[in-house]
Design an enzyme around this catalytic site. Structure first.
Site, PDB file in Angstrom:
ATOM      1  N   ARG A 118       1.012  -1.090   0.025  1.00  0.00           N
ATOM      2  CA  ARG A 118      -0.124   0.036  -0.032  1.00  0.00           C
ATOM      3  C   ARG A 118       0.870   1.280   0.096  1.00  0.00           C
ATOM      4  O   ARG A 118       1.022   1.885   1.062  1.00  0.00           O
ATOM      5  CB  ARG A 118      -0.794  -0.036   1.254  1.00  0.00           C
ATOM      6  CG  ARG A 118      -1.990  -1.155   0.928  1.00  0.00           C
ATOM      7  CD  ARG A 118      -3.021  -0.920   1.959  1.00  0.00           C
ATOM      8  NE  ARG A 118      -4.354  -1.198   1.480  1.00  0.00           N
ATOM      9  CZ  ARG A 118      -5.457  -1.530   2.094  1.00  0.00           C
ATOM     10  NH1 ARG A 118      -5.517  -1.469   3.411  1.00  0.00           N
ATOM     11  NH2 ARG A 118      -6.718  -1.565   1.497  1.00  0.00           N
ATOM     12  N   TYR A 137      -2.323   0.789   9.232  1.00  0.00           N
ATOM     13  CA  TYR A 137      -2.969  -0.244   9.688  1.00  0.00           C
ATOM     14  C   TYR A 137      -3.192  -0.170  11.233  1.00  0.00           C
ATOM     15  O   TYR A 137      -2.250   0.357  12.025  1.00  0.00           O
ATOM     16  CB  TYR A 137      -2.493  -1.726   9.337  1.00  0.00           C
ATOM     17  CG  TYR A 137      -2.608  -2.030   7.920  1.00  0.00           C
ATOM     18  CD1 TYR A 137      -4.028  -2.285   7.498  1.00  0.00           C
ATOM     19  CD2 TYR A 137      -1.772  -2.126   7.145  1.00  0.00           C
ATOM     20  CE1 TYR A 137      -4.309  -2.564   6.136  1.00  0.00           C
ATOM     21  CE2 TYR A 137      -1.942  -2.578   5.626  1.00  0.00           C
ATOM     22  CZ  TYR A 137      -3.166  -2.910   5.288  1.00  0.00           C
ATOM     23  OH  TYR A 137      -3.433  -3.149   4.044  1.00  0.00           O
ATOM     24  N   ASP A 178      -4.676  -1.027  -5.701  1.00  0.00           N
ATOM     25  CA  ASP A 178      -5.114  -1.616  -4.762  1.00  0.00           C
ATOM     26  C   ASP A 178      -6.550  -2.064  -4.632  1.00  0.00           C
ATOM     27  O   ASP A 178      -7.568  -1.471  -4.325  1.00  0.00           O
ATOM     28  CB  ASP A 178      -5.151  -0.250  -3.752  1.00  0.00           C
ATOM     29  CG  ASP A 178      -5.433  -0.789  -2.286  1.00  0.00           C
ATOM     30  OD1 ASP A 178      -5.620  -1.806  -2.133  1.00  0.00           O
ATOM     31  OD2 ASP A 178      -5.296   0.329  -1.349  1.00  0.00           O
ATOM     32  N   GLN A 226      -1.331   2.637  -5.723  1.00  0.00           N
ATOM     33  CA  GLN A 226      -2.613   2.692  -5.210  1.00  0.00           C
ATOM     34  C   GLN A 226      -3.675   2.655  -6.444  1.00  0.00           C
ATOM     35  O   GLN A 226      -4.694   1.974  -6.085  1.00  0.00           O
ATOM     36  CB  GLN A 226      -2.856   4.196  -5.113  1.00  0.00           C
ATOM     37  CG  GLN A 226      -2.491   4.778  -3.591  1.00  0.00           C
ATOM     38  CD  GLN A 226      -2.905   6.055  -3.084  1.00  0.00           C
ATOM     39  OE1 GLN A 226      -3.163   7.068  -3.922  1.00  0.00           O
ATOM     40  NE2 GLN A 226      -2.734   6.476  -1.741  1.00  0.00           N
ATOM     41  N   SER A 232      -8.663  -2.086  -1.450  1.00  0.00           N
ATOM     42  CA  SER A 232      -9.452  -0.936  -1.115  1.00  0.00           C
ATOM     43  C   SER A 232     -10.624  -0.813  -2.094  1.00  0.00           C
ATOM     44  O   SER A 232     -11.589  -0.445  -1.532  1.00  0.00           O
ATOM     45  CB  SER A 232      -8.674   0.361  -1.415  1.00  0.00           C
ATOM     46  OG  SER A 232      -7.595   0.755  -0.361  1.00  0.00           O
TER      47      SER A 232
HETATM   48  P1  NAD Z   1      -8.333  -2.891   7.731  1.00  0.00           P
HETATM   49  O1  NAD Z   1      -9.346  -3.466   6.969  1.00  0.00           O
HETATM   50  O2  NAD Z   1      -7.270  -3.785   8.221  1.00  0.00           O
HETATM   51  O3  NAD Z   1      -9.203  -2.465   9.413  1.00  0.00           O
HETATM   52  C1  NAD Z   1     -10.184  -1.564   9.072  1.00  0.00           C
HETATM   53  C2  NAD Z   1     -10.150  -0.680  10.315  1.00  0.00           C
HETATM   54  O4  NAD Z   1     -10.466  -1.436  11.465  1.00  0.00           O
HETATM   55  C3  NAD Z   1      -9.200   0.228  10.142  1.00  0.00           C
HETATM   56  O5  NAD Z   1      -9.404   1.340  10.423  1.00  0.00           O
HETATM   57  C4  NAD Z   1      -8.359  -0.275  11.739  1.00  0.00           C
HETATM   58  O6  NAD Z   1      -7.789   0.841  12.376  1.00  0.00           O
HETATM   59  C5  NAD Z   1      -9.571  -0.579  12.406  1.00  0.00           C
HETATM   60  N1  NAD Z   1      -9.441  -1.651  13.712  1.00  0.00           N
HETATM   61  C6  NAD Z   1      -8.433  -2.406  13.832  1.00  0.00           C
HETATM   62  N2  NAD Z   1      -8.896  -2.956  15.130  1.00  0.00           N
HETATM   63  C7  NAD Z   1      -9.411  -2.143  15.888  1.00  0.00           C
HETATM   64  C8  NAD Z   1     -10.149  -2.500  17.072  1.00  0.00           C
HETATM   65  N3  NAD Z   1      -9.787  -3.189  18.095  1.00  0.00           N
HETATM   66  N4  NAD Z   1     -11.262  -1.384  17.548  1.00  0.00           N
HETATM   67  C9  NAD Z   1     -11.714  -0.388  16.320  1.00  0.00           C
HETATM   68  N5  NAD Z   1     -10.927  -0.539  15.211  1.00  0.00           N
HETATM   69  C10 NAD Z   1      -9.870  -1.388  14.770  1.00  0.00           C
HETATM   70  O7  NAD Z   1      -7.714  -1.432   7.269  1.00  0.00           O
HETATM   71  P2  NAD Z   1      -8.129  -0.770   5.666  1.00  0.00           P
HETATM   72  O8  NAD Z   1      -9.377  -0.366   5.691  1.00  0.00           O
HETATM   73  O9  NAD Z   1      -7.692  -1.620   4.599  1.00  0.00           O
HETATM   74  O10 NAD Z   1      -7.033   0.324   5.687  1.00  0.00           O
HETATM   75  C11 NAD Z   1      -6.425   0.889   7.179  1.00  0.00           C
HETATM   76  C12 NAD Z   1      -5.656   2.054   6.895  1.00  0.00           C
HETATM   77  O11 NAD Z   1      -4.740   1.961   5.662  1.00  0.00           O
HETATM   78  C13 NAD Z   1      -6.575   3.596   6.422  1.00  0.00           C
HETATM   79  O12 NAD Z   1      -5.707   4.521   7.382  1.00  0.00           O
HETATM   80  C14 NAD Z   1      -6.296   3.762   5.198  1.00  0.00           C
HETATM   81  O13 NAD Z   1      -6.548   5.110   4.917  1.00  0.00           O
HETATM   82  C15 NAD Z   1      -4.867   3.047   5.095  1.00  0.00           C
HETATM   83  N6  NAD Z   1      -4.780   2.855   3.627  1.00  0.00           N
HETATM   84  C16 NAD Z   1      -3.867   3.365   2.717  1.00  0.00           C
HETATM   85  C17 NAD Z   1      -3.620   3.129   1.536  1.00  0.00           C
HETATM   86  C18 NAD Z   1      -2.333   3.496   0.564  1.00  0.00           C
HETATM   87  O14 NAD Z   1      -1.550   4.316   1.216  1.00  0.00           O
HETATM   88  N7  NAD Z   1      -2.164   3.149  -0.675  1.00  0.00           N
HETATM   89  C19 NAD Z   1      -4.406   2.158   0.731  1.00  0.00           C
HETATM   90  C20 NAD Z   1      -5.547   1.831   1.644  1.00  0.00           C
HETATM   91  C21 NAD Z   1      -5.744   2.174   3.121  1.00  0.00           C
END
Ligand code: NAD
Length: 381
Positions: free
Chosen positions: A122, A229, A130, A127, A133
């Site tokens: 990521r 994450y 991805d 992006q 996402s």
């Molecule tokens: P994910 O599917 O792994 O998790 C979903 C959400 O669950 C996350 O926001 C995480 O913080 C939350 N979570 C985990 N444990 C928890 C708990 N005990 N209580 C409450 N919430 C909890 O995550 P995702 O949606 O794939 O993405 C997470 C992060 O990565 C985001 O900040 C997103 O912006 C970032 N991201 C970056 C890129 C990139 O840079 N290319 C791409 C996609 C996502």
């Protein structure tokens, strides 16, 4: 070079890896494209559309498996299909190498080169590839629509001559990609939305969508893992979240829960008592069901009624929106293909961090270190 598009065989799968509109750039490079008959039909792309885009439609799946140089897929091929791959063929898809690494043994042994879309790093450059996402975006949207459909109430506030209807209250747990899309969708439908995430950084994004961010004092524990994450929390820290969730559940009409920690089972955040505290008619959608679920009552893939509360635990929501899920996925695949196909020929440079990160195996050996470790651990245990 021959690129094959197969009809997905997993139960309930409706998506297809490439759509007719994706083929132009490939065919212009001199790549031959063969499509298994009906591969795209559930995603709104019939054989004729593929043929008009320049593909050849085939009915002999085994022959296509045995001759294709590149196979973009949604899900991993089954063991039988893997065993008939052309040696050296490239397979790209959601191959689940961290969940079931040995389910890919037959393909690794051919040897095929396997790229897993879940493992695409990521980083900004990747992006556009991805796919996690893309699918989380679709799932977050669809979860809210499914909840609105089941809820015996309206989402928006209505002021009518017959009286005022208050807005639905939606609680989103986990404000990552799926959670943020769920918040945006629920807001568009007029609900009042609250959200909780362990990552403090999520607060600003939640508020910018017009929802209230609920904070939990984790007693100084850092909840930030690498790459944006979440980190896995201690039981004590998880309990603080569970208390907040139980309290918030009591006044929520809908809960959409999406919390995940990469490579780990989903954190159990919603106690049975939180579901019991919800009003009859309320709806809980557990989007973490494929990783075991966030609610302790969740049975992945099963819809339950618990004291009048509907608990949905869908395993493949993107497949319920096949047209746009396939469109987004196809664009991710096309962007990934641009890294390994140059002027119509395969050219795999594993010194590229995106390719090395996404590569499960090449020339019969594991490449991604996490996958290599898993394959080794299971083999020697
Ligand atoms: P994910 O599917 O792994 O998790 C979903 C959400 O669950 C996350 O926001 C995480 O913080 C939350 N979570 C985990 N444990 C928890 C708990 N005990 N209580 C409450 N919430 C909890 O995550 P995702 O949606 O794939 O993405 C997470 C992060 O990565 C985001 O900040 C997103 O912006 C970032 N991201 C970056 C890129 C990139 O840079 N290319 C791409 C996609 C996502």
């Amino acid at each position: 070079m021959l690129l094959g598009i197969l009809k997905e065989t997993a139960a309930g799968e409706t998506r297809v890896a490439l759509l007719p509109e994706s083929l132009k750039a490939l065919i212009a490079q001199g790549i031959a494209v063969c499509v298994e008959s009906d591969a795209g039909v559930a995603a709104g792309a019939g054989d004729q559309a593929y043929a008009e885009a320049g593909a050849t439609i085939v009915t002999d799946r085994s022959a296509l498996l045995a001759t294709a140089d590149v196979l973009p897929m949604v899900n991993a091929p089954d063991a039988g299909a893997q065993a008939s791959l052309k040696p050296g063929a490239v397979v790209i898809g959601f191959l689940k190498p961290l969940d079931a690494p040995h389910a890919l043994d037959a393909a690794i042994a051919r040897p095929a080169t396997l790229f897993s879309m879940e493992l695409v790093p990521r980083i900004s450059r990747a992006q556009s590839m991805d796919a996690l996402s893309s699918m989380a975006t679709v799932a977050g949207y669809k979860a809210v629509i499914a909840a609105a459909d089941r809820l015996p109430r309206l989402f928006p506030m209505l002021m009518t001559a017959a009286g005022t209807i208050p807005p639905a209250r939606v609680f989103v747990i986990g404000a990552g990609v799926a959670g943020l899309q769920a918040i945006a969708t629920a807001r568009r439908l007029g609900a009042v939305v609250e959200a909780y995430d362990v990552r403090a950084a999520a607060g600003e994004q939640v508020r910018s969508l017009g929802a209230k961010f609920l904070d939990v004092d984790l007693g100084g524990i850092s909840a930030e893992g690498g790459g944006g994450y979440a980190a896995e929390l201690t039981e004590e820290a998880l309990d603080r979240g569970r208390d907040l969730i139980t309290k918030t559940a009591a006044h929520s009409d809908v809960i959409i829960t999406t919390a995940q920690v990469p490579g780990r089972p989903a954190p159990r955040l919603i106690r049975g008592e939180a579901v019991e505290a919800m009003r009859p008619g309320s709806v809980l959608v557990d989007l973490a069901a494929p990783a075991g679920g966030n609610c302790e009552l969740t049975q992945p893939g099963v819809e339950q009624q618990i004291n009048g509360v509907t608990l949905l635990a869908p395993l493949n929501l993107p497949a319920e929106v096949p047209v746009h899920a396939s469109q987004l996925y196809a664009r991710n695949i096309l962007n990934f293909l641009a890294l390994i196909v140059k002027k119509g020929e395969l050219s795999i440079d594993l010194s590229d961090e995106v390719l090395a990160g996404a590569c499960v195996a090449h020339n019969g050996s594991p490449v991604n270190p996490r996958v290599a470790k898993l394959l080794e651990a299971v083999t020697t245990s």
